[in-house]
Enzyme design. Structure first.
Site, PDB file in Angstrom:
ATOM      1  N   GLU A   1       0.858  -1.181   0.000  1.00 54.32           N
ATOM      2  CA  GLU A   1       0.000   0.000   0.000  1.00 54.32           C
ATOM      3  C   GLU A   1       0.900   1.238   0.000  1.00 54.32           C
ATOM      4  O   GLU A   1       1.789   1.365   0.841  1.00 54.32           O
ATOM      5  CB  GLU A   1      -0.900  -0.017   1.243  1.00 54.32           C
ATOM      6  CG  GLU A   1      -1.812   1.182   1.298  1.00 54.32           C
ATOM      7  CD  GLU A   1      -3.121   0.913   2.042  1.00 54.32           C
ATOM      8  OE1 GLU A   1      -3.537  -0.259   2.115  1.00 54.32           O
ATOM      9  OE2 GLU A   1      -3.708   1.882   2.534  1.00 54.32           O
TER      10      GLU A   1
ATOM     11  N   ASN B   1      -3.529  -1.679   7.587  1.00 55.42           N
ATOM     12  CA  ASN B   1      -4.871  -2.139   7.201  1.00 55.42           C
ATOM     13  C   ASN B   1      -4.804  -3.663   7.122  1.00 55.42           C
ATOM     14  O   ASN B   1      -4.417  -4.224   6.106  1.00 55.42           O
ATOM     15  CB  ASN B   1      -5.266  -1.558   5.840  1.00 55.42           C
ATOM     16  CG  ASN B   1      -5.383  -0.043   5.902  1.00 55.42           C
ATOM     17  OD1 ASN B   1      -6.041   0.494   6.785  1.00 55.42           O
ATOM     18  ND2 ASN B   1      -4.725   0.651   4.984  1.00 55.42           N
TER      19      ASN B   1
ATOM     20  N   LYS C   1      -4.412  -0.114  14.006  1.00 58.58           N
ATOM     21  CA  LYS C   1      -5.178   0.973  13.383  1.00 58.58           C
ATOM     22  C   LYS C   1      -6.642   0.644  13.646  1.00 58.58           C
ATOM     23  O   LYS C   1      -7.188  -0.276  13.034  1.00 58.58           O
ATOM     24  CB  LYS C   1      -4.886   1.024  11.883  1.00 58.58           C
ATOM     25  CG  LYS C   1      -5.794   1.966  11.086  1.00 58.58           C
ATOM     26  CD  LYS C   1      -5.367   2.062   9.615  1.00 58.58           C
ATOM     27  CE  LYS C   1      -6.307   2.938   8.802  1.00 58.58           C
ATOM     28  NZ  LYS C   1      -5.856   3.138   7.411  1.00 58.58           N
TER      29      LYS C   1
ATOM     30  N   GLU D   1     -10.759   4.866   8.873  1.00 60.32           N
ATOM     31  CA  GLU D   1     -10.944   4.539   7.459  1.00 60.32           C
ATOM     32  C   GLU D   1     -11.541   3.144   7.264  1.00 60.32           C
ATOM     33  O   GLU D   1     -11.029   2.325   6.504  1.00 60.32           O
ATOM     34  CB  GLU D   1      -9.607   4.665   6.711  1.00 60.32           C
ATOM     35  CG  GLU D   1      -9.038   6.062   6.813  1.00 60.32           C
ATOM     36  CD  GLU D   1      -7.773   6.298   5.994  1.00 60.32           C
ATOM     37  OE1 GLU D   1      -6.975   5.366   5.848  1.00 60.32           O
ATOM     38  OE2 GLU D   1      -7.608   7.430   5.524  1.00 60.32           O
TER      39      GLU D   1
ATOM     40  N   ARG E   1      -2.500   3.660  16.928  1.00 59.47           N
ATOM     41  CA  ARG E   1      -2.454   4.839  16.055  1.00 59.47           C
ATOM     42  C   ARG E   1      -3.574   5.833  16.365  1.00 59.47           C
ATOM     43  O   ARG E   1      -4.686   5.444  16.741  1.00 59.47           O
ATOM     44  CB  ARG E   1      -2.517   4.426  14.589  1.00 59.47           C
ATOM     45  CG  ARG E   1      -1.294   3.637  14.180  1.00 59.47           C
ATOM     46  CD  ARG E   1      -1.390   3.199  12.746  1.00 59.47           C
ATOM     47  NE  ARG E   1      -0.880   4.166  11.802  1.00 59.47           N
ATOM     48  CZ  ARG E   1      -1.508   4.541  10.703  1.00 59.47           C
ATOM     49  NH1 ARG E   1      -2.724   4.083  10.425  1.00 59.47           N
ATOM     50  NH2 ARG E   1      -0.956   5.382   9.871  1.00 59.47           N
TER      51      ARG E   1
ATOM     52  N   LYS F   1       0.582  10.764  13.781  1.00 64.55           N
ATOM     53  CA  LYS F   1       1.138  11.301  12.528  1.00 64.55           C
ATOM     54  C   LYS F   1       1.644  12.719  12.773  1.00 64.55           C
ATOM     55  O   LYS F   1       1.065  13.452  13.577  1.00 64.55           O
ATOM     56  CB  LYS F   1       0.090  11.321  11.427  1.00 64.55           C
ATOM     57  CG  LYS F   1      -0.200   9.939  10.835  1.00 64.55           C
ATOM     58  CD  LYS F   1      -1.014  10.025   9.547  1.00 64.55           C
ATOM     59  CE  LYS F   1      -1.326   8.620   9.049  1.00 64.55           C
ATOM     60  NZ  LYS F   1      -2.001   8.586   7.751  1.00 64.55           N
TER      61      LYS F   1
ATOM     62  N   ASP G   1      -2.691  14.294   6.839  1.00 68.49           N
ATOM     63  CA  ASP G   1      -2.176  13.032   6.302  1.00 68.49           C
ATOM     64  C   ASP G   1      -0.933  13.233   5.439  1.00 68.49           C
ATOM     65  O   ASP G   1      -1.022  13.147   4.221  1.00 68.49           O
ATOM     66  CB  ASP G   1      -3.287  12.366   5.473  1.00 68.49           C
ATOM     67  CG  ASP G   1      -2.983  10.911   5.159  1.00 68.49           C
ATOM     68  OD1 ASP G   1      -2.021  10.373   5.728  1.00 68.49           O
ATOM     69  OD2 ASP G   1      -3.729  10.315   4.363  1.00 68.49           O
TER      70      ASP G   1
ATOM     71  N   GLU H   1       3.970   9.258  -0.458  1.00 66.76           N
ATOM     72  CA  GLU H   1       2.612   9.154  -0.995  1.00 66.76           C
ATOM     73  C   GLU H   1       2.111  10.460  -1.618  1.00 66.76           C
ATOM     74  O   GLU H   1       1.619  10.474  -2.739  1.00 66.76           O
ATOM     75  CB  GLU H   1       1.672   8.704   0.128  1.00 66.76           C
ATOM     76  CG  GLU H   1       0.227   8.647  -0.305  1.00 66.76           C
ATOM     77  CD  GLU H   1      -0.697   8.199   0.815  1.00 66.76           C
ATOM     78  OE1 GLU H   1      -0.221   7.881   1.918  1.00 66.76           O
ATOM     79  OE2 GLU H   1      -1.920   8.185   0.580  1.00 66.76           O
TER      80      GLU H   1
ATOM     81  N   GLU I   1       6.927  21.808  -3.057  1.00 66.02           N
ATOM     82  CA  GLU I   1       5.844  22.608  -2.474  1.00 66.02           C
ATOM     83  C   GLU I   1       5.427  23.727  -3.426  1.00 66.02           C
ATOM     84  O   GLU I   1       4.247  24.024  -3.577  1.00 66.02           O
ATOM     85  CB  GLU I   1       6.315  23.200  -1.148  1.00 66.02           C
ATOM     86  CG  GLU I   1       5.246  24.011  -0.431  1.00 66.02           C
ATOM     87  CD  GLU I   1       5.715  24.516   0.918  1.00 66.02           C
ATOM     88  OE1 GLU I   1       6.914  24.821   1.062  1.00 66.02           O
ATOM     89  OE2 GLU I   1       4.877  24.617   1.831  1.00 66.02           O
TER      90      GLU I   1
ATOM     91  N   TRP J   1     -13.990  12.807   2.273  1.00 64.43           N
ATOM     92  CA  TRP J   1     -12.785  12.623   3.090  1.00 64.43           C
ATOM     93  C   TRP J   1     -12.417  13.805   3.992  1.00 64.43           C
ATOM     94  O   TRP J   1     -11.447  13.729   4.742  1.00 64.43           O
ATOM     95  CB  TRP J   1     -11.611  12.269   2.175  1.00 64.43           C
ATOM     96  CG  TRP J   1     -11.825  10.980   1.457  1.00 64.43           C
ATOM     97  CD1 TRP J   1     -12.347  10.818   0.204  1.00 64.43           C
ATOM     98  CD2 TRP J   1     -11.586   9.658   1.957  1.00 64.43           C
ATOM     99  NE1 TRP J   1     -12.424   9.478  -0.109  1.00 64.43           N
ATOM    100  CE2 TRP J   1     -11.965   8.742   0.953  1.00 64.43           C
ATOM    101  CE3 TRP J   1     -11.075   9.154   3.165  1.00 64.43           C
ATOM    102  CZ2 TRP J   1     -11.856   7.358   1.116  1.00 64.43           C
ATOM    103  CZ3 TRP J   1     -10.960   7.781   3.316  1.00 64.43           C
ATOM    104  CH2 TRP J   1     -11.354   6.905   2.313  1.00 64.43           C
TER     105      TRP J   1
HETATM  106  C1  GCU Z   1      -3.508   7.412   4.180  1.00 60.26           C
HETATM  107  C2  GCU Z   1      -3.222   6.461   3.069  1.00 60.26           C
HETATM  108  C3  GCU Z   1      -3.787   5.118   3.327  1.00 60.26           C
HETATM  109  C4  GCU Z   1      -3.366   4.621   4.715  1.00 60.26           C
HETATM  110  C5  GCU Z   1      -3.707   5.655   5.758  1.00 60.26           C
HETATM  111  C6  GCU Z   1      -3.179   5.319   7.148  1.00 60.26           C
HETATM  112  O1  GCU Z   1      -4.853   7.752   4.209  1.00 60.26           O
HETATM  113  O2  GCU Z   1      -3.707   6.974   1.855  1.00 60.26           O
HETATM  114  O3  GCU Z   1      -3.326   4.250   2.322  1.00 60.26           O
HETATM  115  O4  GCU Z   1      -3.989   3.431   5.007  1.00 60.26           O
HETATM  116  O5  GCU Z   1      -3.140   6.870   5.415  1.00 60.26           O
HETATM  117  O6  GCU Z   1      -2.209   5.940   7.550  1.00 60.26           O
HETATM  118  O7  GCU Z   1      -3.715   4.472   7.835  1.00 60.26           O
END
Ligand code: GCU
Length: 668
Positions: A150, A192, A272, A276, A309, A350, A355, A383, A501, A531
């Site tokens: 991912e 995830n 986590k 999401e 998290r 984070k 994000d 990302e 940036e 989102w």
């Molecule tokens: C971002 C990311 C996801 C990831 C998420 C996380 O949203 O796009 O792919 O799962 O962060 O940190 O859990």
């Protein structure tokens, strides 16, 4: 996979000028360490490989005596300054000593020595003490068991393939690489946790997990697993995963006992939850602390940690709703339970409240929570910052986060202090990065992205290093000691974050990326979606009012940060649009209007990418062909990306505002 089918990166140990190191390293004494210890063996192997490759010395004489020119010594004594996992390099009267408090420290000390040899530094008179800044220094991999990654931009996983765990030469070289920069914890699977990965804590995989954990142990690394909070349902067939349900607790108790029987050295679990679409305690009307503590209590007898998290927010928002603010969600979900978390829970936060954008304020949970163990999570995988195609050296960004003063107390209130345990005097603190590796030959897609892979580890170990020092080390170790290469590549790396940036989203507003893939520009891509990532641009202005008159997010900080962010005048300009809604003709400190600033930075960003390319091209003769070509090819893609961003962003704001560019440049 064949040994040698991948790059050795900064451990390539190519021939170097001997600046006197050869006089010490052929005669080695082990003093207070056993040559039979697994980690000492690895340190000696590394020393051997390093001096053979770099100095052409075939072998060394190893003795268990204090008399030798290189002494690897256990540091003892009451006034000892060397701490856990720390080391000291000392040269006096022709004897070089690597002193360490433990085996991990010795491994790091040898890596430190080899770094100096690789950088062709003299060792005469050296006296340098290195203690790790953060106790826990981790790489989190978002690798899936089918081999995909991912947010991975450099091939497939080298931990998993077709739902099997891999333990081979590549995983060993991974352990060598990350331990050489001081990493001591690795989460091997994606946060995830779905499908096969849910089964990692069962007999189906535990033997293989143990094999990998043992390989890691050789290098002083603890293996961690990300677990599925709904495991009692998905694996155990229970109806609930309620943390207060006795049956659920019983299920986890048995599972954890079996996991530790199979893998006694396991570091613990990363979770986590309620994020999401992932399950969590909120489903049962419980708090995050209820969930984390339930697991922590059960894993505590085995010395395990729960890394929990804080990336919790509502991902089904309505864009018309201007009260809900995603930026506030992390703080709101956790602050109420400050002090309730058990000591073996660490909240993993984070760096920013959104994000991993190119510019965000630091999460107000740092400094907000005072009685809870905390660790910082950053993302080395790029990302939102160019996906290892665009050059974006992230160490300057990470430095800013570490240096951020939370003002939670008078002294020792930087994020760096909090995650070192200095602020609140706690042991369980640390720093983690989402890793950027895959099974590409060069591990990181772009060869320049390896500067982030290397740099994060070095910064995690030593918060005092500057972004420039780390860049220089990496260039010398990996590319060349030639001064011209060092100077020019450093220039490219050090400007890259600001260049990125400039051609992407302005003044801290973030996003504007292509939905899902997150590469390339789509100004309204996320604007009307669920989102919670809005820029709110209309014909009058842009930005989100997060002041106390708006969503109130600024109020989550301690004074004076809260006041600074709340005020349009005092808000640091690079974060202006994160905190304030601003009309296009607002004058910035430079004297430019906001709209002109947007146009100018976007034109400049593209020009600076062109300059970057010219710098790289001027090094063609000095950099190995394959490395040169791989980077050059990506730079073309970066330039195309930058132009696309420039044109999309400028056209969008020109059309919205109707205000032309003062310089009359081409805007579509
Ligand atoms: C971002 C990311 C996801 C990831 C998420 C996380 O949203 O796009 O792919 O799962 O962060 O940190 O859990």
């Amino acid at each position: 996979m064949e040994q040698g089918a991948w790059s050795q990166l900064w451990l390539a140990y190519e021939k170097r000028q001997d600046r006197g190191a050869g006089a010490y390293v052929a005669d080695v004494a082990l003093n207070g360490f056993s040559g039979e210890h697994r980690t000492v063996k690895r340190a000696l192997e590394e020393l051997q490989a390093g001096i053979r490759g770099m100095l052409g010395i075939e072998g060394y004489r190893l003795r268990e005596t204090a008399e030798a020119t290189l002494v690897l010594k256990r540091g003892t004594g009451a006034d000892q300054e060397i701490q856990k996992e720390g080391f000291c390099l000392l040269e006096k009267d022709g004897v070089l000593t690597v002193e360490a408090a433990d085996e991990s420290g010795l491994l790091y000390g040898v890596a430190g020595l080899l770094r100096l040899i690789a950088m062709e530094k003299s060792l005469a008179g050296i006296c340098s003490l290195s203690n790790p800044s953060s106790p826990l220094r981790m790489y989190d991999h978002w690798d899936n068991m089918d081999g995909s990654i991912e947010r991975g931009y450099s091939g497939h996983s080298f931990f998993f393939r077709e739902n099997e765990v891999l333990v081979d030469g590549r995983t060993r070289d991974y352990a060598r690489l990350v331990s050489s920069v001081g990493i001591n914890g690795v989460v091997i699977n994606n946060v995830n946790v779905k499908q096969a990965a849910t089964w990692l804590i069962t007999d189906r995989y535990l033997d293989k997990v143990r094999e990998l954990a043992e390989l890691f142990e050789d290098y002083g690394i603890r293996l961690f697993l990300a677990v599925n909070y709904a495991s009692p349902i998905e694996l155990g067939g229970l109806e609930s995963a309620d943390p207060l349900d006795l049956e659920v607790q019983g299920w986890w108790r048995d599972r954890i006992a079996q996991v530790y029987q199979a893998v006694p050295s396991l570091g613990g679990f990363l979770v986590k939850a309620d994020s999401e679409g992932r399950p969590g305690p909120f489903t049962y009307g419980r708090t995050q602390a209820d969930g984390a503590n339930m697991l922590a209590r059960l894993i505590e007898p085995y010395g395990g940690l729960i890394l929990w998290r804080c990336f919790v927010y509502n991902c089904t928002q309505d864009w018309r709703d201007r009260k809900t603010d995603r930026a506030k969600a992390g703080y709101d979900s956790f602050i109420g339970q400050d002090g309730d978390y058990l000591d073996n829970v660490i909240l993993q936060i984070k760096n920013g409240p959104m994000d991993f954008q190119i510019r965000e304020p630091v999460s107000p949970l740092f400094g907000g929570m005072r009685k809870t163990n905390q660790m910082l999570e950053v993302q080395v995988a790029q990302e939102y910052t160019g996906q290892q195609i665009d050059v974006c050296y992230l160490i300057p960004l990470f430095r800013e986060v570490l240096d951020f003063d939370t003002y939670c107390q008078e002294d020792n209130a930087l994020v760096s202090d909090i995650i070192s345990g200095h602020t609140f005097g706690n042991q369980n603190t640390g720093i983690a990065a989402v890793c950027n590796t895959g099974d590409d030959f060069n591990w990181t897609g772009s060869d320049l992205a390896a500067a982030n892979f290397y740099g994060f580890g070095r910064l995690a170990f030593c918060h005092g290093l500057t972004a420039e020092e780390i860049a220089e080390e990496w260039i010398r170790l990996t590319l060349s000691n030639e001064e011209e290469v060092v100077r020019k590549v450093k220039k490219i790396l050090l400007c890259s974050r600001e260049v990125y940036e400039k051609y992407t989203s302005p003044l801290g507003i973030g996003w504007m990326v292509t939905p899902n893939t997150h590469y390339g520009c789509s100004v309204d891509g996320y604007e009307y979606s669920r989102w919670g990532t809005y820029h709110r641009a209309d014909h009058l202005g842009i930005g989100v009012d997060r002041s106390m008159r708006g969503t109130g997010y600024a109020g989550q900080y301690q004074k004076p940060n809260a006041e600074r962010y709340d005020s349009l005048q005092d808000c640091p300009e690079e974060l202006l649009l994160f905190f304030h809604r601003v009309p296009y003709l607002h004058r910035l400190k430079s004297g430019k209007t906001l709209i002109q600033h947007i146009y100018d930075t976007h034109f400049e960003g593209v020009e600076e990418v062109e300059e970057m390319i010219a710098l790289w091209e001027s090094l063609k003769e000095s950099i190995s062909g394959e490395v040169y070509d791989r980077v050059r090819e990506r730079m073309d893609r970066q330039l195309e990306n930058a132009r696309e961003w420039r044109d999309q962003v400028n056209a969008y704001f020109y059309r919205k505002s109707g205000i032309p560019d003062e310089k009359g440049r081409e805007i579509y």
